[in-house]
Design an enzyme around this catalytic site. Structure first.
Site, mmCIF file in Angstrom:
data_model
loop_
_atom_site.group_PDB
_atom_site.id
_atom_site.type_symbol
_atom_site.label_atom_id
_atom_site.label_comp_id
_atom_site.label_asym_id
_atom_site.label_seq_id
_atom_site.Cartn_x
_atom_site.Cartn_y
_atom_site.Cartn_z
ATOM 1 N N PRO A 38 99.069 32.494 39.990
ATOM 2 C CA PRO A 38 99.115 33.595 39.011
ATOM 3 C C PRO A 38 99.090 33.088 37.574
ATOM 4 C CG PRO A 38 101.275 33.271 40.016
ATOM 5 C CD PRO A 38 100.334 32.351 40.723
ATOM 6 N N ASP A 39 98.574 33.913 36.655
ATOM 7 C CA ASP A 39 98.655 33.541 35.240
ATOM 8 C C ASP A 39 100.003 33.988 34.688
ATOM 9 O OD1 ASP A 39 98.442 36.248 34.731
ATOM 10 O OD2 ASP A 39 96.496 36.144 33.741
ATOM 11 N N PHE A 40 100.185 33.955 33.376
ATOM 12 C CA PHE A 40 101.484 34.277 32.794
ATOM 13 C C PHE A 40 101.587 35.712 32.311
ATOM 14 C CE2 PHE A 40 101.034 29.738 32.561
ATOM 15 C CZ PHE A 40 102.281 29.286 32.943
ATOM 16 N N ARG A 41 100.525 36.173 31.615
ATOM 17 C CA ARG A 41 100.670 37.408 30.847
ATOM 18 C C ARG A 41 99.926 38.619 31.391
ATOM 19 N NH1 ARG A 41 100.987 33.065 27.760
ATOM 20 N NH2 ARG A 41 102.890 32.840 26.515
ATOM 21 N N GLN A 116 95.547 24.053 29.403
ATOM 22 C CA GLN A 116 96.985 24.349 29.321
ATOM 23 C C GLN A 116 97.589 24.322 30.717
ATOM 24 O OE1 GLN A 116 97.592 27.824 26.154
ATOM 25 N NE2 GLN A 116 95.682 28.023 27.243
ATOM 26 N N ASN A 117 96.741 24.193 31.718
ATOM 27 C CA ASN A 117 97.234 24.306 33.092
ATOM 28 C C ASN A 117 97.879 23.011 33.576
ATOM 29 O OD1 ASN A 117 96.094 26.774 32.861
ATOM 30 N ND2 ASN A 117 94.291 26.324 34.113
ATOM 31 N N ILE A 118 98.871 23.199 34.437
ATOM 32 C CA ILE A 118 99.611 22.051 34.952
ATOM 33 C C ILE A 118 99.320 21.853 36.433
ATOM 34 C CG2 ILE A 118 101.483 22.260 33.271
ATOM 35 C CD1 ILE A 118 103.024 23.806 35.495
ATOM 36 N N ASP A 119 98.313 22.570 36.943
ATOM 37 C CA ASP A 119 98.066 22.545 38.385
ATOM 38 C C ASP A 119 97.195 21.377 38.847
ATOM 39 O OD1 ASP A 119 95.424 23.393 37.679
ATOM 40 O OD2 ASP A 119 96.052 25.481 37.770
ATOM 41 N N HIS A 136 99.676 20.890 28.011
ATOM 42 C CA HIS A 136 101.063 21.225 28.335
ATOM 43 C C HIS A 136 101.630 20.340 29.448
ATOM 44 C CE1 HIS A 136 100.432 25.475 26.431
ATOM 45 N NE2 HIS A 136 100.629 24.534 25.533
ATOM 46 N N CYS A 168 119.499 12.180 36.362
ATOM 47 C CA CYS A 168 119.058 10.903 35.810
ATOM 48 C C CYS A 168 120.032 9.796 36.205
ATOM 49 C CB CYS A 168 118.997 11.034 34.299
ATOM 50 S SG CYS A 168 118.617 9.519 33.434
ATOM 51 N N THR A 212 92.149 32.162 28.939
ATOM 52 C CA THR A 212 93.421 32.014 28.225
ATOM 53 C C THR A 212 93.612 33.167 27.251
ATOM 54 O OG1 THR A 212 94.702 30.677 26.654
ATOM 55 C CG2 THR A 212 92.301 30.403 26.591
ATOM 56 N N SER A 213 94.867 33.590 27.094
ATOM 57 C CA SER A 213 95.162 34.680 26.168
ATOM 58 C C SER A 213 95.257 34.161 24.736
ATOM 59 C CB SER A 213 96.485 35.342 26.566
ATOM 60 O OG SER A 213 97.536 34.406 26.456
ATOM 61 N N CYS A 272 86.168 34.976 35.361
ATOM 62 C CA CYS A 272 85.423 33.793 34.914
ATOM 63 C C CYS A 272 84.489 33.243 35.994
ATOM 64 C CB CYS A 272 86.364 32.729 34.374
ATOM 65 S SG CYS A 272 87.692 32.257 35.472
HETATM 66 P P1 OAD Z 1 97.994 33.770 29.999
HETATM 67 O O1 OAD Z 1 98.554 34.394 31.221
HETATM 68 O O2 OAD Z 1 98.679 34.016 28.722
HETATM 69 O O3 OAD Z 1 96.479 34.221 29.810
HETATM 70 C C1 OAD Z 1 95.563 34.137 30.858
HETATM 71 C C2 OAD Z 1 94.337 34.935 30.475
HETATM 72 O O4 OAD Z 1 93.384 34.816 31.517
HETATM 73 C C3 OAD Z 1 94.623 36.425 30.292
HETATM 74 O O5 OAD Z 1 94.031 36.860 29.081
HETATM 75 C C4 OAD Z 1 93.956 37.081 31.507
HETATM 76 O O6 OAD Z 1 93.399 38.345 31.184
HETATM 77 C C5 OAD Z 1 92.868 36.088 31.819
HETATM 78 N N1 OAD Z 1 92.474 36.068 33.228
HETATM 79 C C6 OAD Z 1 93.224 36.278 34.330
HETATM 80 N N2 OAD Z 1 92.506 36.143 35.438
HETATM 81 C C7 OAD Z 1 91.244 35.849 35.034
HETATM 82 C C8 OAD Z 1 90.025 35.600 35.713
HETATM 83 N N3 OAD Z 1 89.935 35.605 37.050
HETATM 84 N N4 OAD Z 1 88.928 35.345 34.963
HETATM 85 C C9 OAD Z 1 88.993 35.328 33.610
HETATM 86 N N5 OAD Z 1 90.111 35.548 32.931
HETATM 87 C C10 OAD Z 1 91.219 35.806 33.627
HETATM 88 O O7 OAD Z 1 97.850 32.202 30.307
HETATM 89 P P2 OAD Z 1 97.593 31.034 29.253
HETATM 90 O O8 OAD Z 1 96.774 31.487 28.119
HETATM 91 O O9 OAD Z 1 97.137 29.857 30.027
HETATM 92 O O10 OAD Z 1 102.884 27.474 28.555
HETATM 93 O O11 OAD Z 1 99.078 30.764 28.769
HETATM 94 C C11 OAD Z 1 99.336 29.799 27.813
HETATM 95 C C12 OAD Z 1 100.676 29.174 28.010
HETATM 96 O O12 OAD Z 1 101.680 30.180 28.061
HETATM 97 C C13 OAD Z 1 100.859 28.447 29.316
HETATM 98 O O13 OAD Z 1 100.328 27.130 29.282
HETATM 99 C C14 OAD Z 1 102.343 28.428 29.480
HETATM 100 C C15 OAD Z 1 102.667 29.835 29.051
HETATM 101 O O14 OAD Z 1 103.910 29.997 28.473
HETATM 102 C C16 OAD Z 1 104.056 26.901 28.781
HETATM 103 O O15 OAD Z 1 104.698 27.116 29.777
HETATM 104 C C17 OAD Z 1 104.488 25.978 27.700
HETATM 105 ZN ZN ZN Z 2 118.759 10.546 31.274
#
Ligand code: OAD
Ligand code: ZN
Length: 295
Positions: A38-41, A116-119, A136, A168, A212-213, A272
């Site tokens: 899953p994504d974040f937002r 930004q992905n950690i996967d 990240h 640790c 990415t958002s 995408c």
């Molecule tokens: P977000 O969840 O903020 O954004 C993901 C974006 O991808 C959203 O705009 C979705 O609409 C879009 N999306 C989802 N599925 C999709 C698909 N199949 N095809 C195209 N677009 C799609 O995730 P990130 O931008 O990666 O950081 O988030 C940035 C950072 O926020 C992460 O690295 C993490 C989080 O907090 C940390 O944990 C430090």
């Molecule tokens: Zn330590």
């Protein structure tokens, strides 16, 4: 101007021209959604909005799951999330989008992929490690959150999954994977790149921003490091940036696909994998892409 038209055809045409030799990619959670992560937002399904996360009622906000200060005081929510939901399983596979990026690299067109992905799906797709900047961090290594002493990531993961608290050996602090939490410094490699003013971005002919958002800095600001004449293509489903798609405006207002006078920003809105397949097809790369997938 470089793009014959601000759409998929224009992008494909430009990519086939000799002007487009150095491509940089900036990616986020959206490129791994079709792999089952899953994504974040995203509304309803994003980690910050889903029931799975909000169930940790001890957290002030879902984002506190990845907050450094919070983690130092209470590791339970992150560890429990890590054990259940964070690790990509052994069966998680790279997506069409990852494979397309591998093909770009094979063709000598990719200079850097900032993810930004950690996967680690970029590595799994066969992208050379020197092309990938994990902005990240990643789950591949781990260290102490108090003193920074590195530790065995696999051992730490095992302890967490057993319900234990990995500590640790030097200072007794809590261990965590080397993924960047809010309030933490970015990985060394990223800091180096930033110090050098991101040479790959400065010398790039095309920027692809995928899934990415653009909500998190400093990553979001990287889109302004490319030259002014460099076309930028945003492949994303739904909202991007602080507002909805088409409203995103940083200080300069230079990257607005909907704005008057826009000459270089293209928004390709949708899933995408689907858009990347359309692009590959226009480029005449489908056979090669299928070859990469089979490898
Ligand atoms: P977000 O969840 O903020 O954004 C993901 C974006 O991808 C959203 O705009 C979705 O609409 C879009 N999306 C989802 N599925 C999709 C698909 N199949 N095809 C195209 N677009 C799609 O995730 P990130 O931008 O990666 O950081 O988030 C940035 C950072 O926020 C992460 O690295 C993490 C989080 O907090 C940390 O944990 C430090
Ligand atoms: Zn330590």
């Amino acid at each position: 101007h470089s793009l014959p038209s601000l759409d998929l055809d224009g992008v494909a045409c430009y990519m086939m021209s000799p002007k487009c030799r150095r491509i940089c990619v900036m990616a986020g959670a959206g490129i791994s959604v079709s792999a089952g992560i899953p994504d974040f937002r995203s509304i309803a399904t994003g980690i910050y909005n889903s029931k799975a996360t909000t169930a940790y009622s001890s957290l002030p906000t879902p984002q506190h799951m990845f907050d450094n200060e919070y983690f130092l005081s209470d590791q339970a929510p992150f560890y429990s999330f890590f054990a259940k939901d964070l690790f990509p399983s052994a069966t998680t596979k790279p997506t069409r989008t990852h494979h397309f990026l591998r093909l770009l690299s094979q063709k000598g067109l990719l200079t850097k992929m900032y993810t930004q992905n950690i996967d680690s799906l970029e590595r799994l797709a066969g992208l050379p490690p020197d092309k990938i900047i994990e902005v990240h961090g990643s789950l591949a290594t781990a260290s102490c959150a108090e003193c920074g002493k590195s530790c065995d990531a696999q051992r730490m993961a095992k302890t967490i999954r057993r319900g234990g608290l990995p500590t640790c050996e030097k200072c007794g602090g809590a261990q965590k994977p080397d993924i960047t939490f809010f309030g933490e410094k970015l990985p060394f490699l990223v800091r180096e790149q930033m110090k050098l003013k991101m040479p790959d971005l400065r010398n790039c002919d095309l920027l692809l921003v995928i899934g990415t958002s653009l909500a998190v800095q400093p990553f979001a600001g990287f889109i302004d490091k490319v030259p002014r004449g460099c076309p930028r293509v945003f492949v994303n489903k739904g909202a991007v940036g602080s507002g909805r798609a088409g409203e995103y405006d940083d200080k300069g207002g230079q990257h607005m696909w909907g704005a008057l006078g826009n000459y270089r920003d293209v928004l390709l809105e949708g899933e995408c994998d689907r858009i990347i397949l359309q692009l590959a097809s226009k480029l005449g790369w489908m056979d090669e892409l299928n070859g990469v997938v089979k490898e």
